[in-house]
Design a protein around this motif. Structure first.
Motif, PDB file in Angstrom:
ATOM      1  N   GLU A 153       0.838  -1.203   0.000  1.00  0.00           N
ATOM      2  CA  GLU A 153       0.000   0.000   0.000  1.00  0.00           C
ATOM      3  C   GLU A 153       0.880   1.262   0.000  1.00  0.00           C
ATOM      4  OE1 GLU A 153      -2.771  -0.133   3.231  1.00  0.00           O
ATOM      5  OE2 GLU A 153      -4.018   1.457   2.368  1.00  0.00           O
ATOM      6  N   LEU A 154       1.960   1.204   0.785  1.00  0.00           N
ATOM      7  CA  LEU A 154       2.889   2.340   0.836  1.00  0.00           C
ATOM      8  C   LEU A 154       3.573   2.533  -0.525  1.00  0.00           C
ATOM      9  CD1 LEU A 154       4.166   4.482   2.717  1.00  0.00           C
ATOM     10  CD2 LEU A 154       5.900   2.792   3.338  1.00  0.00           C
ATOM     11  N   ALA A 155       3.932   1.411  -1.155  1.00  0.00           N
ATOM     12  CA  ALA A 155       4.579   1.483  -2.478  1.00  0.00           C
ATOM     13  C   ALA A 155       3.620   2.046  -3.530  1.00  0.00           C
ATOM     14  CB  ALA A 155       5.071   0.098  -2.896  1.00  0.00           C
ATOM     15  N   ASP A 156       2.317   1.864  -3.322  1.00  0.00           N
ATOM     16  CA  ASP A 156       1.321   2.374  -4.273  1.00  0.00           C
ATOM     17  C   ASP A 156       1.070   3.874  -4.099  1.00  0.00           C
ATOM     18  OD1 ASP A 156       0.948  -0.070  -5.409  1.00  0.00           O
ATOM     19  OD2 ASP A 156      -0.840  -0.582  -4.268  1.00  0.00           O
ATOM     20  N   MET A 157       1.538   4.449  -3.006  1.00  0.00           N
ATOM     21  CA  MET A 157       1.315   5.886  -2.783  1.00  0.00           C
ATOM     22  C   MET A 157       2.264   6.693  -3.657  1.00  0.00           C
ATOM     23  SD  MET A 157       0.721   5.929   1.319  1.00  0.00           S
ATOM     24  CE  MET A 157      -0.126   7.504   1.462  1.00  0.00           C
ATOM     25  N   GLN A 158       1.879   7.921  -3.945  1.00  0.00           N
ATOM     26  CA  GLN A 158       2.656   8.755  -4.864  1.00  0.00           C
ATOM     27  C   GLN A 158       3.079  10.050  -4.188  1.00  0.00           C
ATOM     28  OE1 GLN A 158       3.524   7.392  -7.594  1.00  0.00           O
ATOM     29  NE2 GLN A 158       2.091   5.677  -7.451  1.00  0.00           N
ATOM     30  N   GLN A 159       4.004  10.731  -4.837  1.00  0.00           N
ATOM     31  CA  GLN A 159       4.441  12.060  -4.379  1.00  0.00           C
ATOM     32  C   GLN A 159       3.204  12.941  -4.152  1.00  0.00           C
ATOM     33  OE1 GLN A 159       7.290  13.763  -7.039  1.00  0.00           O
ATOM     34  NE2 GLN A 159       7.025  15.797  -6.212  1.00  0.00           N
ATOM     35  N   GLY A 160       3.151  13.620  -3.012  1.00  0.00           N
ATOM     36  CA  GLY A 160       2.003  14.497  -2.725  1.00  0.00           C
ATOM     37  C   GLY A 160       0.961  13.821  -1.843  1.00  0.00           C
ATOM     38  N   ASP A 161       0.921  12.483  -1.846  1.00  0.00           N
ATOM     39  CA  ASP A 161      -0.014  11.767  -0.958  1.00  0.00           C
ATOM     40  C   ASP A 161       0.426  11.947   0.499  1.00  0.00           C
ATOM     41  OD1 ASP A 161      -1.397  10.892  -3.128  1.00  0.00           O
ATOM     42  OD2 ASP A 161      -0.603   8.835  -3.099  1.00  0.00           O
ATOM     43  N   GLU A 162      -0.504  11.675   1.414  1.00  0.00           N
ATOM     44  CA  GLU A 162      -0.171  11.870   2.833  1.00  0.00           C
ATOM     45  C   GLU A 162      -0.315  10.586   3.642  1.00  0.00           C
ATOM     46  OE1 GLU A 162      -2.743  15.098   3.892  1.00  0.00           O
ATOM     47  OE2 GLU A 162      -1.204  16.590   3.400  1.00  0.00           O
ATOM     48  N   ILE A 163       0.635  10.395   4.561  1.00  0.00           N
ATOM     49  CA  ILE A 163       0.582   9.268   5.503  1.00  0.00           C
ATOM     50  C   ILE A 163      -0.042   9.811   6.786  1.00  0.00           C
ATOM     51  CG2 ILE A 163       2.017   7.676   6.869  1.00  0.00           C
ATOM     52  CD1 ILE A 163       4.076   7.834   4.568  1.00  0.00           C
ATOM     53  N   ALA A 164      -1.036   9.084   7.329  1.00  0.00           N
ATOM     54  CA  ALA A 164      -1.783   9.634   8.472  1.00  0.00           C
ATOM     55  C   ALA A 164      -0.897   9.841   9.709  1.00  0.00           C
ATOM     56  CB  ALA A 164      -2.956   8.718   8.799  1.00  0.00           C
ATOM     57  N   ASN A 165      -0.116   8.827  10.062  1.00  0.00           N
ATOM     58  CA  ASN A 165       0.691   8.934  11.291  1.00  0.00           C
ATOM     59  C   ASN A 165       2.112   8.447  11.098  1.00  0.00           C
ATOM     60  OD1 ASN A 165      -1.315   9.796  13.334  1.00  0.00           O
ATOM     61  ND2 ASN A 165      -2.289   7.874  12.718  1.00  0.00           N
ATOM     62  N   VAL A 166       3.055   9.234  11.592  1.00  0.00           N
ATOM     63  CA  VAL A 166       4.463   8.817  11.627  1.00  0.00           C
ATOM     64  C   VAL A 166       4.929   9.069  13.062  1.00  0.00           C
ATOM     65  CG1 VAL A 166       6.803   9.266  10.765  1.00  0.00           C
ATOM     66  CG2 VAL A 166       4.870   9.423   9.188  1.00  0.00           C
ATOM     67  N   THR A 167       5.101   7.999  13.819  1.00  0.00           N
ATOM     68  CA  THR A 167       5.455   8.137  15.242  1.00  0.00           C
ATOM     69  C   THR A 167       6.933   7.828  15.448  1.00  0.00           C
ATOM     70  OG1 THR A 167       3.246   7.367  15.777  1.00  0.00           O
ATOM     71  CG2 THR A 167       4.856   7.343  17.574  1.00  0.00           C
ATOM     72  N   GLY A 168       7.638   8.706  16.119  1.00  0.00           N
ATOM     73  CA  GLY A 168       9.052   8.438  16.377  1.00  0.00           C
ATOM     74  C   GLY A 168       9.792   9.711  16.734  1.00  0.00           C
ATOM     75  N   PRO A 169      11.109   9.671  16.843  1.00  0.00           N
ATOM     76  CA  PRO A 169      11.940   8.481  16.656  1.00  0.00           C
ATOM     77  C   PRO A 169      11.800   7.503  17.824  1.00  0.00           C
ATOM     78  CG  PRO A 169      13.301  10.346  17.318  1.00  0.00           C
ATOM     79  CD  PRO A 169      11.915  10.866  17.174  1.00  0.00           C
ATOM     80  N   LEU A 170      11.767   6.199  17.491  1.00  0.00           N
ATOM     81  CA  LEU A 170      11.607   5.151  18.493  1.00  0.00           C
ATOM     82  C   LEU A 170      12.871   4.303  18.575  1.00  0.00           C
ATOM     83  CD1 LEU A 170       8.014   4.028  17.421  1.00  0.00           C
ATOM     84  CD2 LEU A 170       8.584   5.385  19.432  1.00  0.00           C
ATOM     85  N   GLY A 171      13.013   3.615  19.709  1.00  0.00           N
ATOM     86  CA  GLY A 171      14.150   2.703  19.906  1.00  0.00           C
ATOM     87  C   GLY A 171      15.373   3.437  20.410  1.00  0.00           C
ATOM     88  N   MET A 172      16.328   2.639  20.870  1.00  0.00           N
ATOM     89  CA  MET A 172      17.589   3.197  21.372  1.00  0.00           C
ATOM     90  C   MET A 172      18.515   3.485  20.191  1.00  0.00           C
ATOM     91  SD  MET A 172      17.270   3.068  24.648  1.00  0.00           S
ATOM     92  CE  MET A 172      18.891   3.047  25.371  1.00  0.00           C
TER      93      MET A 172
END
Ligand code: FAD
Ligand code: FES
Ligand code: MG
Length: 284
Positions: free
Chosen positions: A74-93
């Motif tokens: 699904e991510l690969a099908d998205m194009q320039q200009g499209d929006e991702i709802a949530n990006v949480t981070g930075p996570l981990g050590m």
């Protein structure tokens, strides 16, 4: 806050990279850390992806991912200009970066993506970098140019011999460990089975070896237990205690078993999404 895809490109048949707006993550991230994204809304599947690079001035992060199942397709099908709802981070050590001396960086398949920011930081810290990159075949090898820029020595292997040496990465790794100038530190990122066998090699030579574990994750905050691994006989959570661990103390067999826990559901999700793609004319 939605996160716009500023640019997107295909690196190989199933590997993609995108620059994504995430100013706070870009400011704070350190090598070795990752984000958890959900594509459409809070009910979308949450998947972890390593922050391959970041540009704090532009307020963007770079992700590199392999089309594995429903969400990465699904991510690969998205194009320039499209929006991702949530990006949480930075996570981990973050990775422990030091001047160790001679460091061997071993990457397998998509593992080259999370390995690159670590190798860059190690180079910057003054280490001599020997990179060993493995892929099934030439078309599936990614980031060779980026690694050649920061490596003092670069060894490529392919399973089918279509490029570089026809071997598994463990073969040159063993040879490098046998040299009179023994490496001081090893980093391995790739499929669990590859990390397991690399660790078996380096254990024989007592060379400290860090691996980055790619367990199933849900919340990414140590609450759900999805990413639990056995480390030195004790339970650890990869999302908060890792993702990097001393590879000589990880129970890889248990980890691989847990990675397969949802195969049936993943298959169903993949097939459902395939039908949806056919309907909208993306039938590959
Ligand atoms: P599915 O068909 O759902 O799953 C395919 C396989 O991926 C599963 O069998 C399982 O082994 C694994 N997987 C499934 N769901 C998850 C999940 N929620 N969390 C983790 N693994 C899962 N991949 C990249 O291509 N690039 C990266 O930079 C990268 N960084 C990662 C960093 C960390 C810390 C971790 C833990 C994983 C990383 N991965 C990365 C793996 C990536 O998260 C999985 O390939 C992705 O979640 C698969 O989702 P899917 O729906 O497309 O495939
Ligand atoms: Fe839930 Fe680590 S992802 S505890
Ligand atoms: Mg999935």
């Amino acid at each position: 806050m939605p996160h716009k895809i500023v640019s997107k490109r295909q690196l190989s048949e199933d590997v993609f990279t995108a620059e994504i707006e995430a100013p706070l993550v870009a400011q704070a991230r350190k090598p070795g850390q990752f984000v958890i994204i959900s594509i459409n809304n809070e009910y979308s599947e949450r998947i972890p992806l390593t922050i391959a690079n970041a540009d704090p001035k532009r307020g963007t992060i770079c992700l590199i991912w392999q089309r594995a199942g429903k969400t990465t397709t699904e991510l690969a099908d998205m194009q320039q200009g499209d929006e991702i709802a949530n990006v949480t981070g930075p996570l981990g050590m973050p990775t422990h970066i030091d001047n160790f001396g001679t460091v061997v960086c071993v990457g397998g398949g998509i593992g080259n993506a999370p390995l690159l920011p670590i190798a860059k930081a190690l180079k910057k810290a003054g280490n001599k970098i020997i990179s060993i990159l493995g892929a099934k075949s030439k078309e599936l090898l990614i980031l060779e140019d980026d690694f050649s820029q920061i490596s003092d020595e670069l060894i490529i292997t392919t399973d089918d011999g279509s490029y570089g040496r026809k071997a598994l990465v463990t073969e040159p790794l063993k040879e490098v460990c046998l040299r009179s100038e023994k490496p001081d530190q090893i980093f391995v990122i790739g499929p669990a089975i590859m990390m397991k066998f690399c660790c078996e090699v380096t254990k024989q030579f007592s060379i400290p070896t860090q691996v980055s574990l790619n367990t199933i994750m849900v919340d990414g905050t140590g609450m759900c237990g999805g990413c639990r691994v056995e480390f030195d006989g004790r339970a650890k959570f990869v999302c908060v205690d890792g993702p990097e661990f001393d590879g000589h103390k990880v129970d890889f067999d248990l980890m691989m078993k847990r990675l397969n826990a949802y195969k049936e559901q993943e298959q169903q999700a993949r097939e459902q999404y395939k039908k949806h793609r056919c309907k909208i004319g993306r039938d590959k």
